[in-house]
Motif scaffolding. Structure first.
Motif, PDB file in Angstrom:
ATOM      1  N   GLN A 171       0.922  -1.284  -0.093  1.00 44.79           N
ATOM      2  CA  GLN A 171      -0.155  -0.130   0.033  1.00 44.79           C
ATOM      3  C   GLN A 171       0.906   1.183  -0.036  1.00 44.79           C
ATOM      4  OE1 GLN A 171      -2.970  -0.356   3.177  1.00 44.79           O
ATOM      5  NE2 GLN A 171      -4.035  -2.062   2.025  1.00 44.79           N
ATOM      6  N   ALA A 172       2.314   1.182   0.086  1.00 45.36           N
ATOM      7  CA  ALA A 172       3.236   2.263   0.134  1.00 45.36           C
ATOM      8  C   ALA A 172       3.178   2.556  -1.122  1.00 45.36           C
ATOM      9  CB  ALA A 172       4.330   2.075   0.836  1.00 45.36           C
ATOM     10  N   ILE A 173       3.281   1.281  -2.155  1.00 43.81           N
ATOM     11  CA  ILE A 173       3.339   1.661  -3.596  1.00 43.81           C
ATOM     12  C   ILE A 173       1.941   2.035  -4.131  1.00 43.81           C
ATOM     13  CG2 ILE A 173       3.600   0.408  -5.860  1.00 43.81           C
ATOM     14  CD1 ILE A 173       5.585  -1.353  -4.142  1.00 43.81           C
ATOM     15  N   ASP A 174       0.823   1.308  -3.858  1.00 45.96           N
ATOM     16  CA  ASP A 174      -0.431   1.942  -4.198  1.00 45.96           C
ATOM     17  C   ASP A 174      -1.413   1.729  -3.046  1.00 45.96           C
ATOM     18  OD1 ASP A 174      -2.849   2.241  -5.508  1.00 45.96           O
ATOM     19  OD2 ASP A 174      -2.570   1.019  -7.339  1.00 45.96           O
ATOM     20  N   PRO A 175      -1.934   2.868  -2.655  1.00 47.60           N
ATOM     21  CA  PRO A 175      -2.857   2.779  -1.274  1.00 47.60           C
ATOM     22  C   PRO A 175      -3.910   1.656  -1.705  1.00 47.60           C
ATOM     23  CG  PRO A 175      -2.113   4.694  -1.731  1.00 47.60           C
ATOM     24  CD  PRO A 175      -1.645   4.291  -2.623  1.00 47.60           C
ATOM     25  N   ALA A 176      -4.419   1.552  -3.015  1.00 50.19           N
ATOM     26  CA  ALA A 176      -5.602   0.874  -3.248  1.00 50.19           C
ATOM     27  C   ALA A 176      -5.300  -0.686  -3.278  1.00 50.19           C
ATOM     28  CB  ALA A 176      -6.124   1.331  -4.682  1.00 50.19           C
ATOM     29  N   SER A 177      -4.200  -1.496  -2.926  1.00 50.61           N
ATOM     30  CA  SER A 177      -3.704  -2.603  -3.189  1.00 50.61           C
ATOM     31  C   SER A 177      -4.462  -3.164  -1.944  1.00 50.61           C
ATOM     32  CB  SER A 177      -2.255  -2.783  -2.880  1.00 50.61           C
ATOM     33  OG  SER A 177      -1.289  -2.322  -4.033  1.00 50.61           O
ATOM     34  N   LYS A 178      -5.166  -4.497  -2.514  1.00 52.23           N
ATOM     35  CA  LYS A 178      -5.837  -5.171  -1.569  1.00 52.23           C
ATOM     36  C   LYS A 178      -5.361  -6.511  -0.973  1.00 52.23           C
ATOM     37  CE  LYS A 178     -10.391  -3.392  -3.521  1.00 52.23           C
ATOM     38  NZ  LYS A 178     -11.419  -3.998  -4.115  1.00 52.23           N
ATOM     39  N   VAL A 179      -5.360  -6.738   0.317  1.00 48.83           N
ATOM     40  CA  VAL A 179      -4.476  -7.835   0.945  1.00 48.83           C
ATOM     41  C   VAL A 179      -5.519  -8.688   2.084  1.00 48.83           C
ATOM     42  CG1 VAL A 179      -2.384  -8.440   2.339  1.00 48.83           C
ATOM     43  CG2 VAL A 179      -2.482  -6.375   0.997  1.00 48.83           C
TER      44      VAL A 179
END
Length: 266
Positions: free
Chosen positions: A93-101
């Protein structure tokens, strides 16, 4: 927490738990006396064990960063363990805050603390399930809500598969996850190994056997068999510090005691 509350949460304090032992090894606080006692026994026969845990954790961060750099925005972390600094969601999410985990673990303490850490993060969540039963994971409402299996996903199995003996068909288990992934998905996997190890490792494995959580350490060829159907990416199956290091490893790579790979579904 009282004994009744421990029982209600399904926490067994009579035997060490692998996730809590690992947490202790990497300097975490989410463990109990039984876990620390067992970890200290391991360190007594394998003084290198803490280093092994730390370099595996560092590999995990590099692997998920690599996935994010390839455009992956969905991550499924199998057997995720305790929520420590530099966990998957923080990296991606530091690379893309929209990343889902989606994190998956069956250890109640890992689940409870992950829920606290992830509170307010709409793109990351914890699923309490036994990852050896993929349907429990894949059909869980949280997984279904957060992840779109029509799009590429990175599945993470960091220090997980060595807790799955051959008798429980680890290749079939990995294959079940592979089959639901879209082309262009990734698998990041690390495992303990006998490669380059000595008698200390054998003694530590014997201790795990007695703890009720046996280890199955594997060779590169055995891991290659487990990930059939994936294309293993360079640098191949290597010791964890050798996998795309940020800097040249200072210690002999075999000191890590673990092998790692990242593979892509064609």
């Amino acid at each position: 927490m009282s004994e009744d509350e421990h029982a209600k949460r399904g926490i067994d304090l009579d035997r060490p738990n692998a996730a809590r032992v690992y947490d202790y090894m990497i300097g975490g606080k989410l463990n109990y006396a039984v876990d620390r006692m067992f970890a200290d026994q391991i360190l007594g026969v394998l003084p290198n064990a803490r280093h092994m845990a730390l370099v595996n954790r560092a590999w995990l961060r590099r692997a998920v960063r690599f996935g994010a750099e390839q455009g992956i925005r969905q991550f499924l972390d199998i057997g995720s363990g305790m929520p420590t600094v530099g966990h998957v969601h923080e990296v991606v999410q530091a690379i893309d805050p929209a990343s889902k985990v989606v994190y998956v673990d069956n250890e109640p303490i890992a689940v409870a603390h992950s829920e606290i850490v992830l509170e307010g993060n709409d793109n990351a969540a914890m699923v309490q399930a036994d990852a050896e039963y993929p349907d429990e994971v894949l059909e869980h409402p949280t997984t279904v809500e957060l992840l779109d299996f029509d799009q590429p996903i990175m599945v993470i199995m960091a220090a997980f598969v060595h807790f799955v003996p051959d008798s429980r068909d680890p290749a079939g288990l990995i294959g079940r996850y592979r089959d639901v992934l879209a082309p262009g998905s990734y698998l990041a996997l690390s495992s303990g190994t006998w490669e380059g190890q000595g008698e200390e490792s054998r003694r530590s494995v014997a201790l795990y056997e007695k703890s009720g959580t046996p280890l199955t350490l594997r060779s590169p060829d055995e891991l290659r068999t487990l990930v059939k159907g994936f294309e293993i990416l360079p640098p191949g199956i290597v010791f964890t510090p050798e996998w795309r290091p940020d800097e040249p490893p200072e210690d002999p790579p075999e000191r890590s005691g673990g092998l790692a790979l990242v593979a892509r579904k064609p």
